[in-house]
Design an enzyme around this catalytic site. Structure first.
Site, PDB file in Angstrom:
ATOM      1  N   SER A 154      17.448 -23.160-122.813  1.00 51.49           N
ATOM      2  CA  SER A 154      17.277 -23.444-124.236  1.00 51.49           C
ATOM      3  C   SER A 154      15.865 -23.049-124.693  1.00 51.49           C
ATOM      4  O   SER A 154      15.501 -21.882-124.612  1.00 51.49           O
ATOM      5  CB  SER A 154      17.577 -24.919-124.514  1.00 51.49           C
ATOM      6  OG  SER A 154      17.699 -25.151-125.896  1.00 51.49           O
ATOM      7  N   ASP A 178      21.364 -19.992-122.136  1.00 52.66           N
ATOM      8  CA  ASP A 178      21.626 -20.309-123.534  1.00 52.66           C
ATOM      9  C   ASP A 178      20.325 -20.548-124.303  1.00 52.66           C
ATOM     10  O   ASP A 178      20.052 -21.662-124.767  1.00 52.66           O
ATOM     11  CB  ASP A 178      22.556 -21.510-123.679  1.00 52.66           C
ATOM     12  CG  ASP A 178      23.400 -21.403-124.949  1.00 52.66           C
ATOM     13  OD1 ASP A 178      23.814 -20.282-125.292  1.00 52.66           O
ATOM     14  OD2 ASP A 178      23.625 -22.421-125.620  1.00 52.66           O
ATOM     15  N   HIS A 248      26.503 -25.933-124.777  1.00 50.00           N
ATOM     16  CA  HIS A 248      25.118 -25.522-124.525  1.00 50.00           C
ATOM     17  C   HIS A 248      24.779 -25.640-123.040  1.00 50.00           C
ATOM     18  O   HIS A 248      24.168 -24.738-122.455  1.00 50.00           O
ATOM     19  CB  HIS A 248      24.200 -26.411-125.366  1.00 50.00           C
ATOM     20  CG  HIS A 248      22.809 -25.896-125.539  1.00 50.00           C
ATOM     21  ND1 HIS A 248      22.506 -24.574-125.792  1.00 50.00           N
ATOM     22  CD2 HIS A 248      21.604 -26.552-125.512  1.00 50.00           C
ATOM     23  CE1 HIS A 248      21.195 -24.430-125.919  1.00 50.00           C
ATOM     24  NE2 HIS A 248      20.623 -25.621-125.741  1.00 50.00           N
TER      25      HIS A 248
END
Length: 451
Positions: A154, A178, A248
């Site tokens: 992330s 991601d 996610h």
């Protein structure tokens, strides 16, 4: 961004536990997330000798870090509850199990813990600066940049990119799991992860319609299930907190699966997920000179094939099962029909192994046009790998609920494995499929001329 706001509102209180023998990842409470935290970065070293007990290191004390070995940094992202990432320990152990290396967990929970996402994202450059200071000392002690690997999750993916940028792209590798989309979508390359940040940049995009980044960011960008809704994740808000974070997090679990040798997840370079689903993207693998790229830890084995491209970048697509180890096994079903008129429709295929196990695939493609003496190749995906197929069942459907029922006259059907190209191709000749009626048969080995 809307889902991100809902995600934060679903957070609940997490208790603090500091009475531990070994240093552990910073554990904060939801109260800390509400009031906010100043940035404090801890570097936690794990080695083959100390796999479960971390050693705190910094730029003035490298501890037992062996600069002659590969060093892998794990960088987490936004932490709206203050709790440690649930996957962190498993990732550390899995990395050390595949190769003797230094694993450094970058704990910036004090800074990432906040309910205000922009506050966390604004600290990414500072974290990168601290990491550069540490790596500079590694280099002084004899480390080499091409032996440094960064795994960023992330926001952590962009932090890894900023570190790589500071070394003019000479880091060995960056993997983005991601990469965060909010506040980074549409930003220029110098303000996010991009291919120039390392000698090899690979990215897994698993939540492109919410918390993740949609566009390509690396030399190779993997899109599981098109990068959107992931199998096994809740589809509605009634799934609770998992609805907001499951897609996610799936990038991390797919990466973990690549380390655990249960199966090898392969992907198919392609322009779009639609083309992949329609079987148009099999320029690698069975019968091809170039193997298909592997997802996760071993993705860098494909970098030499990327160097032949201009630019050296590609997107690759694959599908996953709902549960671990997530592998899908790909087959081509080649059908030559002999109807006088064109038949348009869908095929469902079911395989039964000699051991009695059954696996089924709805070949999820656009309606195929079956023309006389014309071969149609359909990509089928199964969540079970059957070594020896004893029976094949086919079902033909036009998708129409009204009107006449049609027949599909099959001159030849051939089943061939993409995952195991060395397996014999299986055939059946002169077969009539009645619409919406399952037809089962025992396949035979294809003749040598048709292999």
């Amino acid at each position: 961004m809307l889902r991100l706001c809902f995600f934060i509102s679903f957070m609940c209180l997490v208790k603090s536990d500091t009475d531990e023998t070994c240093p552990s990842f910073t554990r904060l409470s939801f109260h800390s997330a509400v009031v906010g935290t100043g940035l404090s970065v801890r570097l936690m070293l794990y080695t083959q000798r100390d796999q479960t007990c971390a050693q705190i290191i910094n730029s003035t004390a490298l501890g037992s870090l062996n600069v002659t070995k590969k060093t892998t940094f794990i960088i987490h992202g936004f932490r709206p509850t203050g709790s440690p990432p649930v996957w962190i320990e498993e990732l550390v152990q899995s990395l050390i199990s595949v190769q003797e290396m230094n694993v450094v967990v970058v704990d910036w929970n004090r800074g990432a813990t906040t309910v205000i996402y922009p506050h966390a994202s604004s600290k990414t450059r500072q974290v990168a600066s601290i990491l550069k200071e540490f790596i500079d000392q590694m280099l002084v002690k004899g480390a080499s940049l091409d032996n440094i690997y960064m795994i960023g999750v992330s926001l952590g993916a962009h932090i890894a990119g900023f570190v790589g940028e500071s070394y003019e792209g000479k880091l060995g590798r960056v993997t983005g799991l991601d990469p965060a989309g909010p506040l980074f979508n549409g930003r220029p390359p110098e303000e996010r992860l991009d291919p120039s940040d390392a000698l090899f940049v690979d990215v897994i995009h698993s939540d492109t319609d919410a918390l993740g980044y949609k566009e390509a960011l690396g030399h190779i960008d993997f899109y599981p299930n098109g990068g959107l809704d992931q199998p096994g994740c809740p589809k509605t808000i009634f799934g609770g907190i998992k609805y907001f974070k499951c897609d996610h997090q799936m990038s991390v679990y797919l990466y973990l699966a690549s380390l655990q040798n249960n199966c090898s997840i392969t992907a198919y370079p392609c322009d779009s997920y639609r083309d992949y689903r329609n079987g148009k993207c099999v320029s690698c693998g069975a019968g091809q000179i170039v193997p298909c790229p592997r997802v996760g830890y071993y993705a860098d084995s494909w970098k030499e094939y990327l160097w032949d491209r201009d630019p050296p970048m590609t997107k690759a697509f694959f599908d996953t099962a709902e549960t671990k180890p997530y592998c899908m096994y790909h087959y081509f079903v080649d059908i030559v029909s002999w109807n006088k008129s064109v038949r348009r429709g869908f095929i469902t295929i079911k395989l039964r192994g000699e051991d009695g196990n059954i696996t089924e695939s709805k070949i999820d493609h656009e309606p195929s046009a079956f023309e006389k003496y014309h071969q149609v190749s359909l990509l089928a995906r199964f969540n079970r790998d059957l070594d020896k197929v004893a029976e094949i069942s086919l079902l033909f459907s036009t998708g129409s609920v009204v009107g006449p029922k049609y027949k599909l006259r099959v001159l030849q059907m051939k089943l061939r494995s993409l995952a195991h190209p060395d397996r014999p191709h299986l055939c059946r000749y002169d077969l009539v499929l009645m619409e919406n009626v399952e037809t089962s048969f025992q396949p035979i080995l294809c003749s040598q001329q048709q292999m």
